[in-house]
Enzyme design. Sequence first.
Site, PDB file in Angstrom:
ATOM      1  CE  LYS A 258      -3.872  -1.847   2.743  1.00 25.05           C
ATOM      2  NZ  LYS A 258      -4.918  -1.678   1.709  1.00 25.05           N
ATOM      3  NE  ARG A 332     -11.000  -9.784  -1.739  1.00 28.44           N
ATOM      4  CZ  ARG A 332     -11.045  -9.014  -2.926  1.00 28.44           C
ATOM      5  NH1 ARG A 332     -11.473  -9.563  -3.800  1.00 28.44           N
ATOM      6  NH2 ARG A 332     -11.464  -7.775  -2.465  1.00 28.44           N
TER       7      ARG A 332
HETATM    8  N1  BES Z   1      -8.060  -3.665   4.443  1.00 24.39           N
HETATM    9  C1  BES Z   1      -8.144  -3.327   3.316  1.00 24.39           C
HETATM   10  C2  BES Z   1      -9.489  -2.629   3.109  1.00 24.39           C
HETATM   11  C3  BES Z   1      -9.755  -1.135   3.673  1.00 24.39           C
HETATM   12  C4  BES Z   1      -9.684   0.076   3.093  1.00 24.39           C
HETATM   13  C5  BES Z   1     -10.150  -1.157   5.116  1.00 24.39           C
HETATM   14  C6  BES Z   1      -9.520   1.082   3.680  1.00 24.39           C
HETATM   15  C7  BES Z   1     -10.183   0.053   5.710  1.00 24.39           C
HETATM   16  C8  BES Z   1      -9.912   1.411   5.100  1.00 24.39           C
HETATM   17  C9  BES Z   1      -8.433  -4.586   2.366  1.00 24.39           C
HETATM   18  O1  BES Z   1      -7.582  -5.656   2.776  1.00 24.39           O
HETATM   19  C10 BES Z   1      -7.761  -4.198   1.001  1.00 24.39           C
HETATM   20  O2  BES Z   1      -6.704  -3.699   0.752  1.00 24.39           O
HETATM   21  N2  BES Z   1      -8.624  -4.183   0.019  1.00 24.39           N
HETATM   22  C11 BES Z   1      -8.410  -3.833  -1.306  1.00 24.39           C
HETATM   23  C12 BES Z   1      -8.883  -4.726  -2.304  1.00 24.39           C
HETATM   24  C13 BES Z   1      -8.379  -4.798  -3.652  1.00 24.39           C
HETATM   25  C14 BES Z   1      -7.046  -4.860  -3.846  1.00 24.39           C
HETATM   26  C15 BES Z   1      -9.014  -5.679  -4.535  1.00 24.39           C
HETATM   27  C16 BES Z   1      -8.844  -2.188  -1.586  1.00 24.39           C
HETATM   28  O3  BES Z   1      -9.999  -2.201  -1.393  1.00 24.39           O
HETATM   29  O4  BES Z   1      -8.010  -1.546  -2.192  1.00 24.39           O
HETATM   30 MN    MN Z   2      -5.361  -5.436   2.056  1.00 19.67          MN
END
Ligand code: BES
Ligand code: MN
Length: 478
Positions: A258, A332
Site C-alpha cells: 500500500k 477474503r
Molecule cells: N483492509 C483493506 C480494506 C480497507 C481499506 C479497510 C480502507 C479500511 C479502510 C483490504 O485488505 C484491502 O486492501 N482491500 C483492497 C482490495 C483490492 C486489492 C481488490 C482495496 O479495497 O483496495
Molecule cells: Mn489489504
Amino acid sequence: MDTLLRKALRKPTAADTIFLVRDGKDLHHLGFTDDELNYIKRQHRSDHNVVVVNRYKNVLIVAFGETIGTRSIRNEAYRMRGDEAQLQLNKARVERTVVFNVTADKEEVLAFTEGLLLGNYTFGKYKKKNKKKDNTLEQVDIYDNDISEEDLEELRILTEAVFVARDFVNEPVAYLNATKFAEEMQALGKEVNAKVDVFNKKKLESLKMGGLLAVNRGSIDPPTFTIIEWKPKNAQNKKPYVFVGKGVVYDTGGLSLKPTNFMDTMKCDMAGGAAVAGAMYAIARAKLPMYVIGLVPATDNRPDGNAYTPGDVITMHDGTTVEVLNTDAEGRMILADALSYAKEYNPELVVDIATLTGAAARAIGPQAIVGMEAKADDEFEQIKRVGSLSHERIVEFPFWDEYKESLKSKIADLKNIGGVEAGAITAGKFLEHFTSYPYIHLDIAAPAFLDKRSGYRGEGGTGVGVRLFYNFIKSKVE
Ligand code: BES
Ligand code: MN
Ligand code: ZN
C-alpha cells in the site's frame, strides 16, 4: 477506565446534575431561578440542546430530548446529547454526575446514558502517567424509578464490550500480533465462561487452511484461528448463529504494498475480529440463552522473502484453488477459510464482518455498514432493523450472480480480485463461494475507524458491530 454506573436512590441535591427533559415546559419546580430559566430557554430556542448552567459549587446541565421522528431517530438524538453532556462535564473537570430524568421515557434515558458512557471513552494506555487525564468523569448515577439494576447491568456490559473492541482496534500491531489477540480473547472468554479454543499454525496446517497460511507467509509471527463458543444449557436454538470477523492485525498490502497514506491506519484491519470478540463477550456476560459461535482468523499481512506473491495459486481449506493477483486482497483469503470451516457447525446463519474493501468506504463513507445477503433475506431484514435502532445502519448492496463473472481465473477456480467496478460486491461474491448456508456479509471498512471524532463513536476504533450483534442475538430470544 470504565465509567462507574449506578442507580441514584435519592433526588440529587448539590451535585453536578444533568436534567433530562423533553421540552422547555418540563423545567419548572427543578430549582432553577427565573434568570436561569430565561437563559436556558433562550439557548434552547437558538438550537442548543445541551445547556450548561454554572453555579458556584456545581455544574448543572439541561439536556433536551427529541420528540419528533421515528424511535430510531430519537434514540440517536438522545445518544448524541449524552455525548454532548459528557463533553461539557469533562470540560468542567467534573468527576461524578447524576442524570436526573425529568420527562424522558426509559428507552430514551438508556440511549442518553449509552451515548454519555460511549463518548467518555479514551485510549490512554500510551500516554505518560503523570500527564493530566484527558477525561475526569468517572461515575454516573441515574435517578429514574423506571430503570432497574438489570437495565444498568446490560448497559455496563454493552458499553464495556464496545470498549473491548475499541481497545483491540486502537492497539498497534507492535503489541497486538495474532498470538496476543488470541490470548486476549481467551482471557475474555475465561472472564465470562465462554469456551475459547485457539488453533496454532501446526493445527492450521493440518486443517489445510491455505488462505490464512498464504497471507501469513510474509510474517515473522504465526497465525491464529480463535473459536469462541457460547452454548448455555438453556439455549433456545439447536443450530448456532456464527459470527466471523476479519483479524488482519496489520495490513501493509503485502508485496502489493500500500502507499503510506493508505497504510497509516491499517492497525484497524482486525476491527471485524474485534467486533466479534466484543459481541461474544457481551452475549456471554449477559448470559443470553442462545447458541452462538465466533470465529476469528488472524495474521498480519506483510512483504517478505517468503511472502505470498501475485501469480501464486493457493489451495484453500475447502479445496478451491485461488489465483492471487493482488496480495492486498488478503481479507477474503483468510475469511474464505473461516467461512468454509463454519460449515462444520451446520449453522442457522453465518454473518461475517470485515474491513474488507476501500470500495465500500468510497461508496457510502462511515455513515453505515455495507451489507449483502445470500439465502438470508428475512434475517437480513431483521439485522437491518436492529441496526437502525442502535444506529449501526446497514445499507444493502446487490448480490447478483452476474458479479461472479469478474472473479473467473484462466488457471484456477477463482482469482482473488474482480474488475475495477463494484469492488465491495465482488469481494462479497468471492466469500459467498465458500458458503453453503444462509449468509450475510458486512463490510465495515469506513465505520470501523474514524480519523476525526464523531459524537459518541469517538475517534480511532469505534467498536461498530458489537451492539449490532448483541442486539441481533437478543432479538432472537423468546
Ligand atoms: N483492509 C483493506 C480494506 C480497507 C481499506 C479497510 C480502507 C479500511 C479502510 C483490504 O485488505 C484491502 O486492501 N482491500 C483492497 C482490495 C483490492 C486489492 C481488490 C482495496 O479495497 O483496495
Ligand atoms: Mn489489504
Ligand atoms: Zn485488509
